[in-house]
Each structure stands twice: as structure tokens, then as C-alpha cells.
Design a protein around this motif. Sequence first.
Motif, PDB file in Angstrom:
ATOM      1  N   LEU A 197       0.861  -1.172   0.000  1.00 19.09           N
ATOM      2  CA  LEU A 197       0.000   0.000   0.000  1.00 19.09           C
ATOM      3  C   LEU A 197       0.902   1.227   0.000  1.00 19.09           C
ATOM      4  O   LEU A 197       1.551   1.516   1.003  1.00 19.09           O
ATOM      5  N   GLU A 198       0.944   1.893  -1.149  1.00 22.20           N
ATOM      6  CA  GLU A 198       1.696   3.134  -1.261  1.00 22.20           C
ATOM      7  C   GLU A 198       0.782   4.272  -0.839  1.00 22.20           C
ATOM      8  O   GLU A 198      -0.297   4.444  -1.405  1.00 22.20           O
ATOM      9  N   MET A 199       1.227   5.030   0.160  1.00 23.75           N
ATOM     10  CA  MET A 199       0.410   6.115   0.692  1.00 23.75           C
ATOM     11  C   MET A 199       1.158   7.433   0.511  1.00 23.75           C
ATOM     12  O   MET A 199       2.311   7.554   0.943  1.00 23.75           O
ATOM     13  N   SER A 200       0.524   8.382  -0.126  1.00 26.62           N
ATOM     14  CA  SER A 200       1.131   9.689  -0.319  1.00 26.62           C
ATOM     15  C   SER A 200       0.146  10.776   0.115  1.00 26.62           C
ATOM     16  O   SER A 200      -1.032  10.498   0.350  1.00 26.62           O
ATOM     17  N   SER A 201       0.646  11.999   0.192  1.00 27.62           N
ATOM     18  CA  SER A 201      -0.175  13.128   0.647  1.00 27.62           C
ATOM     19  C   SER A 201      -0.920  12.762   1.927  1.00 27.62           C
ATOM     20  O   SER A 201      -2.128  13.027   2.051  1.00 27.62           O
ATOM     21  N   LEU A 202      -0.206  12.183   2.843  1.00 28.98           N
ATOM     22  CA  LEU A 202      -0.838  11.695   4.070  1.00 28.98           C
ATOM     23  C   LEU A 202      -1.383  12.843   4.907  1.00 28.98           C
ATOM     24  O   LEU A 202      -0.812  13.946   4.946  1.00 28.98           O
ATOM     25  N   LYS A 203      -2.498  12.557   5.562  1.00 32.04           N
ATOM     26  CA  LYS A 203      -3.180  13.529   6.396  1.00 32.04           C
ATOM     27  C   LYS A 203      -3.261  13.006   7.836  1.00 32.04           C
ATOM     28  O   LYS A 203      -3.237  11.784   8.043  1.00 32.04           O
ATOM     29  N   PRO A 204      -3.404  13.886   8.791  1.00 34.43           N
ATOM     30  CA  PRO A 204      -3.539  13.414  10.176  1.00 34.43           C
ATOM     31  C   PRO A 204      -4.687  12.402  10.351  1.00 34.43           C
ATOM     32  O   PRO A 204      -4.574  11.475  11.163  1.00 34.43           O
ATOM     33  N   GLU A 205      -5.755  12.556   9.574  1.00 33.61           N
ATOM     34  CA  GLU A 205      -6.885  11.628   9.690  1.00 33.61           C
ATOM     35  C   GLU A 205      -6.571  10.244   9.138  1.00 33.61           C
ATOM     36  O   GLU A 205      -7.386   9.320   9.273  1.00 33.61           O
ATOM     37  N   ASP A 206      -5.411  10.071   8.509  1.00 32.94           N
ATOM     38  CA  ASP A 206      -4.977   8.744   8.065  1.00 32.94           C
ATOM     39  C   ASP A 206      -4.319   7.963   9.199  1.00 32.94           C
ATOM     40  O   ASP A 206      -4.007   6.786   9.036  1.00 32.94           O
ATOM     41  N   THR A 207      -4.111   8.620  10.322  1.00 36.70           N
ATOM     42  CA  THR A 207      -3.503   7.958  11.470  1.00 36.70           C
ATOM     43  C   THR A 207      -4.379   6.800  11.932  1.00 36.70           C
ATOM     44  O   THR A 207      -5.559   6.969  12.205  1.00 36.70           O
ATOM     45  N   ALA A 208      -3.787   5.619  11.999  1.00 35.11           N
ATOM     46  CA  ALA A 208      -4.534   4.409  12.372  1.00 35.11           C
ATOM     47  C   ALA A 208      -3.587   3.218  12.397  1.00 35.11           C
ATOM     48  O   ALA A 208      -2.445   3.304  11.948  1.00 35.11           O
ATOM     49  N   MET A 209      -4.104   2.108  12.902  1.00 40.30           N
ATOM     50  CA  MET A 209      -3.429   0.829  12.739  1.00 40.30           C
ATOM     51  C   MET A 209      -3.907   0.248  11.412  1.00 40.30           C
ATOM     52  O   MET A 209      -5.125   0.168  11.176  1.00 40.30           O
ATOM     53  N   TYR A 210      -2.978  -0.147  10.575  1.00 38.60           N
ATOM     54  CA  TYR A 210      -3.313  -0.677   9.265  1.00 38.60           C
ATOM     55  C   TYR A 210      -3.114  -2.190   9.242  1.00 38.60           C
ATOM     56  O   TYR A 210      -2.093  -2.701   9.724  1.00 38.60           O
ATOM     57  N   TYR A 211      -4.096  -2.866   8.664  1.00 38.52           N
ATOM     58  CA  TYR A 211      -4.092  -4.325   8.591  1.00 38.52           C
ATOM     59  C   TYR A 211      -4.299  -4.782   7.151  1.00 38.52           C
ATOM     60  O   TYR A 211      -4.993  -4.132   6.382  1.00 38.52           O
ATOM     61  N   CYS A 212      -3.727  -5.921   6.836  1.00 37.56           N
ATOM     62  CA  CYS A 212      -4.065  -6.573   5.573  1.00 37.56           C
ATOM     63  C   CYS A 212      -4.825  -7.853   5.885  1.00 37.56           C
ATOM     64  O   CYS A 212      -4.724  -8.409   6.981  1.00 37.56           O
TER      65      CYS A 212
END
Length: 126
Positions: free
Chosen positions: A80-95
Amino acid sequence: QAQLVESGGGSVQSGGSLRLSCAASGYTISSYYMGWFRQTPENEREGVAGIGSDGNTNYADSVKGRFTISRDMSKDTLYLEMSSLKPEDTAMYYCARGYRRGFHYTLLRAQDFTSWGQGTQVTVSS
């Protein structure tokens, strides 16, 4: 035994980028619909992006144009390529992988997925 292991999380400033990886063992990821999800302590687990066995992708509206899901079938690894990250993207990420082999999930609902990894934390500061 099917297993998924996520990595690549970290802390970045707003506007930054990260790449998450999810290594699979015990099965071939190209045979299943694979998804990325995220969860905060306040919210239910939500679908972020998915990729079918045919390579078709699906994204949550909140990440379209900023996140890209991909896979390396030779390594059985999901990214998962993530760009232009925002504070609301803060989380635990799971696959996770879809229950039904070869089925294309049009909705990224956590209850349709299994073999969850342990998660990797992404923190975006403003």
C-alpha cells in the motif's frame, strides 16, 4: 497455515509518504481478493483498498488519488503506497484476504475477510 505479516508503518508529517508491505505465507495471494484496512480506537475497522485476483482495484473515497494498492506475486507480498498523508490517516493498518477464493469483493467489509495480520501503526502529524 495461512499468515499475513504487515510492516512499513511509522510516523510522518502531513503531506508525507509511506509504503506498507504485507507478506503472505501458506497461500498464493493472486488467488484471493486482498485488502488493506485501518482502525483507530474510536472507530470500527474500515476498508481502505482492495485488489482482486484479476488485478482490479478498489479504494475508499477518502484515499482515492492518494493511496495505491499493488502486489508482487513472485513474493506473495501486498503493498500500500500512501502519499499526501493527512492526520486523519492515522490508524493501525491491517491486511487480510477475502474468505472466498477467486471472488471479487465490491465492498471492503471487514466481516468478509480473514487471516488478519497483526497490524502496523501509521501516525501522521500536522
